[in-house]
Design a protein around this motif. Sequence first.
Motif, mmCIF file in Angstrom:
data_model
loop_
_atom_site.group_PDB
_atom_site.id
_atom_site.type_symbol
_atom_site.label_atom_id
_atom_site.label_comp_id
_atom_site.label_asym_id
_atom_site.label_seq_id
_atom_site.Cartn_x
_atom_site.Cartn_y
_atom_site.Cartn_z
ATOM 1 N N ALA A 247 0.835 -1.264 0.217
ATOM 2 C CA ALA A 247 0.034 0.069 -0.130
ATOM 3 C C ALA A 247 0.957 1.426 0.031
ATOM 4 O O ALA A 247 0.409 2.322 -0.132
ATOM 5 C CB ALA A 247 -0.807 0.113 1.163
ATOM 6 N N GLY A 248 2.109 1.117 -0.052
ATOM 7 C CA GLY A 248 3.025 2.222 0.209
ATOM 8 C C GLY A 248 3.036 2.772 1.356
ATOM 9 O O GLY A 248 3.230 4.216 1.338
ATOM 10 N N ILE A 249 2.401 2.342 2.490
ATOM 11 C CA ILE A 249 2.428 3.197 3.755
ATOM 12 C C ILE A 249 3.845 2.794 4.505
ATOM 13 O O ILE A 249 4.116 1.811 4.844
ATOM 14 C CB ILE A 249 1.263 2.552 4.417
ATOM 15 C CG1 ILE A 249 -0.148 2.967 3.633
ATOM 16 C CG2 ILE A 249 1.324 3.215 5.871
ATOM 17 C CD1 ILE A 249 -1.237 2.468 4.549
ATOM 18 N N HIS A 250 4.660 3.904 4.866
ATOM 19 C CA HIS A 250 5.741 3.976 5.637
ATOM 20 C C HIS A 250 5.617 3.682 6.948
ATOM 21 O O HIS A 250 4.531 4.219 7.478
ATOM 22 C CB HIS A 250 6.625 5.042 5.357
ATOM 23 C CG HIS A 250 6.904 5.280 3.716
ATOM 24 N ND1 HIS A 250 7.935 4.594 3.260
ATOM 25 C CD2 HIS A 250 6.343 6.312 3.115
ATOM 26 C CE1 HIS A 250 8.121 5.140 2.157
ATOM 27 N NE2 HIS A 250 7.058 6.026 1.793
ATOM 28 N N TYR A 251 6.468 2.562 7.685
ATOM 29 C CA TYR A 251 6.221 2.504 9.027
ATOM 30 C C TYR A 251 7.496 2.112 9.563
ATOM 31 O O TYR A 251 8.575 1.836 8.803
ATOM 32 C CB TYR A 251 5.208 1.233 9.264
ATOM 33 C CG TYR A 251 5.509 -0.042 8.565
ATOM 34 C CD1 TYR A 251 5.324 -0.110 7.305
ATOM 35 C CD2 TYR A 251 6.619 -0.788 9.175
ATOM 36 C CE1 TYR A 251 5.591 -1.422 6.571
ATOM 37 C CE2 TYR A 251 6.770 -2.098 8.421
ATOM 38 C CZ TYR A 251 6.541 -2.265 7.272
ATOM 39 O OH TYR A 251 6.846 -3.326 6.588
ATOM 40 N N THR A 252 7.609 1.950 11.025
ATOM 41 C CA THR A 252 8.838 1.355 11.362
ATOM 42 C C THR A 252 8.438 0.572 12.457
ATOM 43 O O THR A 252 7.241 0.594 13.105
ATOM 44 C CB THR A 252 9.874 2.429 12.225
ATOM 45 O OG1 THR A 252 8.852 3.056 13.126
ATOM 46 C CG2 THR A 252 10.610 3.520 11.431
ATOM 47 N N VAL A 253 9.119 -0.744 12.596
ATOM 48 C CA VAL A 253 8.651 -1.784 13.740
ATOM 49 C C VAL A 253 9.212 -1.320 14.937
ATOM 50 O O VAL A 253 10.542 -1.003 15.062
ATOM 51 C CB VAL A 253 9.200 -3.118 13.502
ATOM 52 C CG1 VAL A 253 8.937 -4.108 14.413
ATOM 53 C CG2 VAL A 253 8.674 -3.756 12.249
ATOM 54 N N ASN A 254 8.518 -0.930 15.966
ATOM 55 C CA ASN A 254 9.060 -0.605 17.435
ATOM 56 C C ASN A 254 8.671 -1.684 18.432
ATOM 57 O O ASN A 254 7.501 -1.617 18.896
ATOM 58 C CB ASN A 254 8.560 0.939 17.554
ATOM 59 C CG ASN A 254 8.847 1.135 19.043
ATOM 60 O OD1 ASN A 254 9.335 0.348 19.847
ATOM 61 N ND2 ASN A 254 8.336 2.539 19.405
ATOM 62 N N PRO A 255 9.446 -2.530 18.778
ATOM 63 C CA PRO A 255 9.238 -3.539 19.606
ATOM 64 C C PRO A 255 8.902 -3.064 20.852
ATOM 65 O O PRO A 255 8.439 -4.144 21.752
ATOM 66 C CB PRO A 255 10.523 -4.391 19.399
ATOM 67 C CG PRO A 255 11.515 -3.418 19.072
ATOM 68 C CD PRO A 255 11.068 -2.623 18.455
ATOM 69 N N THR A 256 8.916 -1.858 21.432
ATOM 70 C CA THR A 256 8.512 -1.593 22.692
ATOM 71 C C THR A 256 7.033 -1.255 22.882
ATOM 72 O O THR A 256 6.549 -0.923 24.045
ATOM 73 C CB THR A 256 9.692 -0.366 23.208
ATOM 74 O OG1 THR A 256 8.967 0.824 22.417
ATOM 75 C CG2 THR A 256 10.823 -0.797 23.137
ATOM 76 N N ILE A 257 6.482 -0.974 21.883
ATOM 77 C CA ILE A 257 4.813 -0.660 21.773
ATOM 78 C C ILE A 257 4.073 -1.684 22.360
ATOM 79 O O ILE A 257 4.229 -2.810 21.900
ATOM 80 C CB ILE A 257 4.270 -0.182 20.519
ATOM 81 C CG1 ILE A 257 4.959 0.895 19.998
ATOM 82 C CG2 ILE A 257 2.872 -0.109 20.481
ATOM 83 C CD1 ILE A 257 4.542 1.366 18.637
ATOM 84 N N VAL A 258 3.384 -1.672 23.550
ATOM 85 C CA VAL A 258 2.554 -2.449 24.093
ATOM 86 C C VAL A 258 1.125 -2.179 24.052
ATOM 87 O O VAL A 258 0.171 -2.976 24.266
ATOM 88 C CB VAL A 258 2.961 -3.214 25.441
ATOM 89 C CG1 VAL A 258 4.372 -4.082 25.157
ATOM 90 C CG2 VAL A 258 3.234 -2.068 26.490
#
Length: 441
Positions: A247-258
Amino acid sequence: MNEINRAVKGTADVLPDQSDRWQFIERQMFETARLFGFKEIRVPVFEHTEVFNRSVGDTTDVVQKEMYTFDDKGGRSLTLRPELTAGVIRSVIENGLYAGTLPLKCCYLGGCYRYEKPQAGRLREFHQFGVECVGAAAPAADAEVISLAHAVLEAIGLKNVSLEINSIGCPTCRANYHKALKDYFAARKEELCETCLSRLERNPMRILDCKSPVCKEIAAGAPVMLDYLCEDCQAHFDGVQQHLNAAGIHYTVNPTIVRGLDYYTRTVFEFVAGGIGAQSTVCGGGRYDGLIAQMGGPATPSLGFAMGLERLLLVLEHQQTVLPTPAPCDLYIAAMGQAAALKASSLCRALRKEGFACQTDLCAKGLKAQMRFANKIGASFTLVLGDDEIAADTAKLKRMADGHEFDCRLSELTKALYQAKQESAIDSLTDSIIKQEGSKQ
Ligand code: ATP
Ligand code: MG
């Protein structure tokens, strides 16, 4: 100031001068949701307290510290909703909506109540827009819901927002993770705050969401759920990322989000706005595959998000975004004398039926004061009405921007105002083209 003249701490009025901004973002939210097939659901402001204890979770900050709970006169324990998902899911179960066409896609907007320390972007009464997508397990649904949140933020003109995603697994893989977390935190038990100490046994993941600086510092080094995902949860998370990439949506994986609520499983996400300080999360959401069963319905994988309107408006203001506002008044009719006042009212009524915003004097003001008023409210045109104008069936429509006058017949005022507006729109378009051409040279 006397208490009866002061709003309750942590609450805020939206004054008439500010409500255009609210109405604009609300329209964009519902219109964007409609394009994705989401329909509005409205649920009560209060629910049985148990609805929130069971769903939000009794080890969360929201339930432990922030709820407005009271007994009603019938002795029921009720709570003002701290969020809307719990009430929406209660309604989905009560009305058997899980047995209808799935996925059920609904959206909502409403006030939420949390006893928090008030500060910029954090209130005790605030407003959330959110969506729920009930009965959709595939990663495509996660990407669709994220993409809807993204489209809403874009439609209201927010800039400089980033998307962070994570997976917090399912109850199966989380068991191993809980064990690892318990071991980690147990080793630094003495330093944890009292609330977190009680969470250590019952729900160690909650410690990761604690706002106390010491707990935060300890949590920074804790094991992350991503390292403990089972095969199915890993495949699901990979699928979500594939869809977001497509979909061309930029993101970052943030392993600390709960996330701060207990019901989440697998995908969780946040949209964070840059440059506004501590209260920077404008939207939070995720999947809650176990919630409907936990609340007494059949197992129904689902997900959603919620965004805070006050926080969005704060960011928009900070970014100096100009939001479109409707014309406050197309025509102000200044009336001189009793006959003119009566005629002005009837002309206003007729014009309003055709969709023009019109006003006339309500305070028996003199002509000068009426014109000052027309100026203050930002009327686009004014018309002075007296006995002579009525007798001759003629008047002048004055364009307030430059004083230009259009002759008109009172009996054809609707047509005249329409034409004058059209002509003015063409004039201002021509002006702006000339200006643009000028600035190029
Ligand atoms: P935070 O970590 O900032 O307390 P949260 O995790 O409690 O947020 P959620 O329960 O996920 O927030 O609510 C979704 C959104 O609602 C938040 O991202 C925020 O925009 C808004 N929100 C939450 N609490 C408040 C509040 N007290 N005042 C204003 N907006 C709020
Ligand atoms: Mg919170």
